[in-house]
Write a protein that holds these residues in place. Structure first.
Motif, short mmCIF file in Angstrom:
data_model
loop_
_atom_site.label_atom_id
_atom_site.label_comp_id
_atom_site.label_asym_id
_atom_site.label_seq_id
_atom_site.Cartn_x
_atom_site.Cartn_y
_atom_site.Cartn_z
N PRO A 63 13.76 0.59 -3.51
CA PRO A 63 13.55 -0.04 -5.38
C PRO A 63 14.97 0.03 -5.41
N ASP A 64 15.04 -1.56 -6.27
CA ASP A 64 15.93 -2.20 -6.55
C ASP A 64 15.17 -2.73 -8.68
N GLY A 65 15.28 -1.56 -9.33
CA GLY A 65 14.60 -0.91 -10.76
C GLY A 65 13.57 -2.17 -10.52
N ASP A 66 12.43 -2.64 -11.12
CA ASP A 66 11.54 -3.52 -11.06
C ASP A 66 10.77 -3.96 -9.31
N ALA A 67 11.69 -4.65 -9.28
CA ALA A 67 11.13 -4.44 -7.28
C ALA A 67 11.90 -4.21 -6.03
N ILE A 68 11.53 -4.55 -5.12
CA ILE A 68 11.98 -3.69 -3.66
C ILE A 68 12.69 -4.32 -2.85
N VAL A 69 12.87 -3.88 -2.23
CA VAL A 69 14.25 -4.31 -1.26
C VAL A 69 13.58 -4.19 -0.22
N LEU A 70 12.91 -5.52 1.01
CA LEU A 70 12.19 -5.12 1.86
C LEU A 70 13.08 -5.81 3.15
N GLU A 116 0.73 -1.03 -0.14
CA GLU A 116 -0.64 -0.03 -0.23
C GLU A 116 0.94 1.42 0.23
N ASP A 117 0.29 2.11 -1.04
CA ASP A 117 1.38 3.70 -0.45
C ASP A 117 1.84 4.17 -1.38
N ALA A 118 2.15 3.10 -2.46
CA ALA A 118 3.19 2.97 -3.58
C ALA A 118 3.92 4.00 -3.62
N GLU A 119 3.52 4.88 -3.55
CA GLU A 119 4.27 6.43 -4.45
C GLU A 119 5.00 6.87 -2.85
N ALA A 120 5.24 6.03 -2.10
CA ALA A 120 5.93 6.78 -0.26
C ALA A 120 7.11 6.91 -0.62
N THR A 121 8.36 7.24 -0.46
CA THR A 121 9.78 7.68 -0.77
C THR A 121 9.94 6.74 -0.01
N ARG A 169 16.81 -10.55 4.53
CA ARG A 169 16.29 -9.46 3.47
C ARG A 169 15.35 -9.66 2.51
N TRP A 170 14.26 -9.15 1.92
CA TRP A 170 13.37 -9.64 0.93
C TRP A 170 13.99 -9.16 -0.33
N ARG A 171 13.97 -9.32 -1.53
CA ARG A 171 13.17 -8.61 -2.89
C ARG A 171 11.99 -9.38 -3.05
N LEU A 172 11.20 -7.86 -3.48
CA LEU A 172 10.35 -8.77 -4.00
C LEU A 172 9.83 -7.89 -5.10
N VAL A 173 9.00 -9.25 -6.03
CA VAL A 173 8.65 -8.87 -7.15
C VAL A 173 7.30 -9.33 -7.48
#
Length: 85
Positions: free
Chosen positions: A44-51, A19-24, A68-72
């Motif tokens: 952000p990591d390209g088209d992915a997100i590192v969490l 949720e709130d994908a526009e956040a910094t 650490r997770w990479r979300l795709v």
């Protein structure tokens, strides 16, 4: 940004709602279906997100270590978790 996992923990190929994908990038809320929530960190990591999720205890008392997770996104557009090495 808020990351919601439909289980009490994250696991490889597990679904996650964002949720709130526009956040910094930076601090975020990470929550699990058992009601446990904590602050995490994302970028952000390209088209992915590192969490980064800190260590925590599930509602049933199981200890979960920091990970650490990479979300795709999958082919259907759902976000999925992959464990970072």
């Amino acid at each position: 940004m808020r990351f919601s996992f439909p289980h009490s923990h994250a696991f490889p190929s597990g679904e996650v709602r964002i949720e709130d994908a526009e956040a910094t990038e930076g601090n975020c809320v990470v929550e699990f279906s058992d009601g446990v929530a904590m602050l995490g960190d994302w970028h952000p990591d390209g088209d992915a997100i590192v969490l980064d999720i800190p260590s925590y205890r599930t509602a049933r008392g199981a200890d979960v270590e920091a990970r650490r997770w990479r979300l795709v996104q999958d082919q259907q557009g759902r976000w999925r978790s992959k464990l970072c090495p």
